[in-house]
Motif scaffolding. Sequence first.
Motif, mmCIF file in Angstrom:
data_model
loop_
_atom_site.group_PDB
_atom_site.id
_atom_site.type_symbol
_atom_site.label_atom_id
_atom_site.label_comp_id
_atom_site.label_asym_id
_atom_site.label_seq_id
_atom_site.Cartn_x
_atom_site.Cartn_y
_atom_site.Cartn_z
ATOM 1 N N GLY A 139 -11.989 25.644 12.073
ATOM 2 C CA GLY A 139 -10.998 26.675 11.799
ATOM 3 C C GLY A 139 -10.599 27.373 13.082
ATOM 4 N N GLU A 140 -9.732 28.353 12.953
ATOM 5 C CA GLU A 140 -9.224 29.104 14.098
ATOM 6 C C GLU A 140 -10.017 30.396 14.258
ATOM 7 O OE1 GLU A 140 -5.039 31.141 15.704
ATOM 8 O OE2 GLU A 140 -5.194 30.393 13.632
ATOM 9 N N SER B 201 -12.780 30.372 6.641
ATOM 10 C CA SER B 201 -13.297 29.012 6.441
ATOM 11 C C SER B 201 -14.707 28.835 6.982
ATOM 12 C CB SER B 201 -12.369 27.992 7.117
ATOM 13 O OG SER B 201 -12.317 28.204 8.523
ATOM 14 N N ARG C 256 -5.552 37.888 6.715
ATOM 15 C CA ARG C 256 -6.877 37.456 7.162
ATOM 16 C C ARG C 256 -7.876 38.606 7.090
ATOM 17 N NH1 ARG C 256 -5.704 33.380 12.327
ATOM 18 N NH2 ARG C 256 -5.048 31.596 11.030
ATOM 19 N N ARG D 54 -8.831 29.154 8.146
ATOM 20 C CA ARG D 54 -7.854 28.106 7.883
ATOM 21 C C ARG D 54 -6.707 28.762 7.125
ATOM 22 N NH1 ARG D 54 -10.795 22.385 6.196
ATOM 23 N NH2 ARG D 54 -11.183 21.683 8.329
ATOM 24 N N GLY D 55 -5.569 28.829 7.789
ATOM 25 C CA GLY D 55 -4.490 29.609 7.205
ATOM 26 C C GLY D 55 -4.909 31.063 7.150
#
Length: 371
Positions: free
Chosen positions: A194-195, A261, A208, A256-257
Amino acid sequence: MLQVVGAAIVRRGTVLSARRSYPAAEAGRWEFPGGKVDPGESPETALTREIAEELGCAVEVVGWLPDAVRGDDRGRELELRVALCRLVDGEPSGTEHDALRWLAPEQLDDVDWLEPDRPFLPRLRELLLDGDRLPGGNVGGAVRIGTTVRRPIGPWTPAVHALLRHLAAAGLPAVPRVHGLDARGREILDYLPGEVIDVDAEQLSDARLASLGRWLRGLHDASAGFEHPGPWRFFGVETPTQITHNDAAPYNVAFRGDEVSGVFDWDLAGPSTPVHDLGHTAWSAIPLFRPIPADQAARRLTVFADAYGTDPATVLDSVRPRVQLAVDGIREAVRRGDEGMINLAAQGEPERTERALAGFLERRDAIRALL
């Protein structure tokens, strides 16, 4: 003498192995892809040519494994050398082999290697265990190997692993599974893709931030009633009520999005209170350690608190005691010789946090007035 070169193509602590489909005597067995060195070719040129022809990708030779293996090829003496390579373009595929596998160091013995390749495996195993160092977190020392993360352990590790197994059984998402210890005595956990947001450069979006609030509520619900005698790394809460993460900050969270995640770096899990967790996450994720405008801080606090299911003023009031606990805890852990906290001290902690806390206290009343 016939020269033969093989490629140990390494990516994220795994090596590519290829299963031969012919000749019949070698079909079904595994090898390092490669081939013969043509007259006038250097071993490096031959290897990159063979990999392009066999696998349809480009590699760069970064070194050679020690020694060479001598053998026989239909009456001709041959010498096999194996190079360490990295992919520079494309993804391996091809028709000369009927299967390809990326093997972690613990998986090298899972396939039936051709005899000439076997002597290279012990040294390769050690190189694979180095993995790829991961950024992020505040303690450090984590590397990625394939789909796993390897991290140093401490006296607190059995308690943390028991917690992670409990949370997984409870169905909490974004929690790494435990896979034991590796050959270097490090814990093996799932790699959670994930980011990861660098809050020094950008803010978490409202979506988020809300997802993190919901995840934190799920954690506290799932860990309620879990007990373990420890020892735990985290300490200092006078009247703990349950086990919490204690460092659910953006540098330890992947998205994720808009959804969480992965949440990692569980070393600081231990006896605390949900409100302490909320205070630390608000400090780092709103973020209250930075002098953002009061109206923005109040709005984002409300987004986070609503998603968790509590009052934003309660979260705001939890920040100072939790941050002070961190300041005192770092100093005490350094005194006790905690290597990870010594690393933090080398980065200017806890003095940097103390300065940020003083700035927050000057802004706190303006934020509260807007809640």
